[in-house]
Design a protein around this motif. Sequence first.
Motif, short mmCIF file in Angstrom:
data_model
loop_
_atom_site.label_atom_id
_atom_site.label_comp_id
_atom_site.label_asym_id
_atom_site.label_seq_id
_atom_site.Cartn_x
_atom_site.Cartn_y
_atom_site.Cartn_z
N THR A 26 0.80 -1.24 -0.02
CA THR A 26 -0.19 0.12 -0.09
C THR A 26 0.73 1.22 -0.07
O THR A 26 1.98 1.15 -0.05
CB THR A 26 -0.86 0.10 1.27
OG1 THR A 26 -2.04 1.09 1.21
CG2 THR A 26 -0.36 0.08 2.52
N ASN A 27 0.30 2.39 -0.20
CA ASN A 27 0.88 3.49 -0.25
C ASN A 27 1.53 4.10 1.07
O ASN A 27 0.97 4.04 2.06
CB ASN A 27 0.27 4.74 -0.96
CG ASN A 27 -0.81 5.24 -0.23
OD1 ASN A 27 -0.77 6.37 0.55
ND2 ASN A 27 -1.95 4.97 -0.53
N TYR A 28 2.56 4.84 1.11
CA TYR A 28 3.27 5.20 2.32
C TYR A 28 2.38 6.48 3.04
O TYR A 28 2.41 6.61 4.16
CB TYR A 28 4.53 5.96 1.76
CG TYR A 28 5.39 5.21 1.08
CD1 TYR A 28 6.17 3.90 1.69
CD2 TYR A 28 5.96 5.40 0.12
CE1 TYR A 28 6.83 3.03 1.08
CE2 TYR A 28 6.82 4.98 -0.53
CZ TYR A 28 7.35 3.50 -0.23
OH TYR A 28 8.16 2.54 -0.70
N CYS A 49 6.70 -4.59 1.85
CA CYS A 49 6.88 -4.16 0.46
C CYS A 49 8.05 -4.43 0.08
O CYS A 49 8.47 -4.04 -1.09
CB CYS A 49 6.27 -2.71 0.35
SG CYS A 49 7.33 -1.48 1.34
N ASN A 67 -2.40 -1.55 -3.20
CA ASN A 67 -2.83 -0.36 -3.50
C ASN A 67 -1.65 0.59 -4.17
O ASN A 67 -0.66 0.54 -3.72
CB ASN A 67 -2.89 0.37 -2.05
CG ASN A 67 -3.26 1.77 -1.96
OD1 ASN A 67 -2.65 2.63 -2.59
ND2 ASN A 67 -4.31 2.08 -1.50
N LEU A 68 -1.86 1.26 -5.17
CA LEU A 68 -0.97 1.83 -5.95
C LEU A 68 -0.73 3.20 -6.04
O LEU A 68 -0.18 3.93 -6.79
CB LEU A 68 -1.24 1.40 -7.58
CG LEU A 68 -1.65 -0.11 -7.70
CD1 LEU A 68 -2.02 -0.19 -9.27
CD2 LEU A 68 -0.30 -0.95 -7.60
N GLY A 69 -1.01 3.58 -4.76
CA GLY A 69 -0.89 4.95 -4.36
C GLY A 69 0.38 5.74 -4.54
O GLY A 69 0.40 7.04 -4.78
N THR A 70 1.56 5.09 -4.35
CA THR A 70 2.92 5.64 -4.30
C THR A 70 3.62 4.80 -4.92
O THR A 70 4.54 4.03 -4.55
CB THR A 70 3.43 6.10 -2.89
OG1 THR A 70 3.23 4.84 -2.10
CG2 THR A 70 2.53 7.20 -2.23
N PRO A 71 3.53 4.85 -6.23
CA PRO A 71 4.26 3.63 -7.23
C PRO A 71 5.73 3.92 -7.37
O PRO A 71 6.05 5.26 -7.49
CB PRO A 71 3.38 3.68 -8.43
CG PRO A 71 2.85 5.10 -8.38
CD PRO A 71 2.71 5.54 -7.32
N ARG A 75 7.92 -1.44 -6.73
CA ARG A 75 6.57 -1.83 -6.27
C ARG A 75 5.76 -2.58 -7.00
O ARG A 75 4.96 -3.24 -6.84
CB ARG A 75 6.20 -0.36 -5.55
CG ARG A 75 6.86 0.16 -4.04
CD ARG A 75 6.18 1.30 -3.85
NE ARG A 75 5.13 1.29 -3.03
CZ ARG A 75 4.78 0.81 -2.08
NH1 ARG A 75 5.94 0.33 -1.03
NH2 ARG A 75 3.88 0.78 -1.33
N ARG A 106 1.68 5.40 -14.21
CA ARG A 106 0.60 4.62 -13.48
C ARG A 106 -0.34 3.79 -14.30
O ARG A 106 -0.85 2.74 -14.01
CB ARG A 106 -0.07 5.63 -12.57
CG ARG A 106 0.63 6.26 -11.37
CD ARG A 106 -0.48 7.08 -10.46
NE ARG A 106 0.44 7.72 -9.53
CZ ARG A 106 0.20 7.88 -8.38
NH1 ARG A 106 -0.74 7.28 -7.81
NH2 ARG A 106 0.97 8.83 -7.60
N CYS A 201 -8.47 4.16 0.75
CA CYS A 201 -7.49 3.14 0.85
C CYS A 201 -7.97 2.54 2.04
O CYS A 201 -7.78 1.23 1.91
CB CYS A 201 -6.12 3.97 1.07
SG CYS A 201 -5.28 4.93 -0.15
#
Length: 273
Positions: A26-28, A49, A67-71, A75, A106, A201
Amino acid sequence: MNDLYNGMIQALGAIEQRRPVIHQITNYVTMGVCANALCALGASPVMACAPEEAAAVTAQSQALVLNLGTPDRTRFQTALACGHTAAAQGIPCILDPVGVGATAFRKEETARLLANISPQVIKGNVAESKTLLGFSLTENHLIDSADFLTAPMQHAFSAYANEKNTVFAVTGQTNFLTDGQRCLCIAGGSPYLTRFSGAGCLTGSLIGAFLAVCPPWQAAIYAVASVTVAARAAEPAAHGTGTFLTHFFDALSHLTDLLQKGMIPAEEIFYEP
């Protein structure tokens, strides 16, 4: 509609009893919010991760959240490896393509991911969901959506879900869920959900928790409804975003009691499209 609440109560009991491990790539930005939401329901979150261990952690989990929020490229590769492990071992997976339309990177990497894995649930806001289907967007703010759900789009999402054999959960002021054969709308929770980072998220994380104990269609419904019910219970006592979050997590922790007491009637939450 009360049958849906009864199903939620049973699923919540199963989560508390089994304490499933939910592995999240998931994203940071929202890791803490997502982890605490899972803990509030009684699940056990893990955010491994590192590519050296992530797939091995997936193998020991009961559900996988991508979850691709901070790719970045690593990752995405890690998500792909975890997705392959989950598929090989029958571990359910949810994909949350956060901000998929924000950049070409993305969009291309998400398309490559979807070409190689088959998540049981895909969750996104209207803009993210439209991007996956190749539709043009109105003006959006990277990961936030200014788009509204229309009847033609509902039909398109249903067709996509049917084609991909997945459950599609489109979140927003009205939440629209479909598995290609069935459709259900779930009312929104509170405007406060748009005033902090991580509401979408954590919804994906909760879908992961419910996926560990029930089929994908029910898992998506119960998770989205959990956010709505908790938000509606929290809003009257809130004086701002900070106090809303406190009451929201309290409500998630006591969700079974809220449902059993009928404090938020099911008829206000679920309706047909």
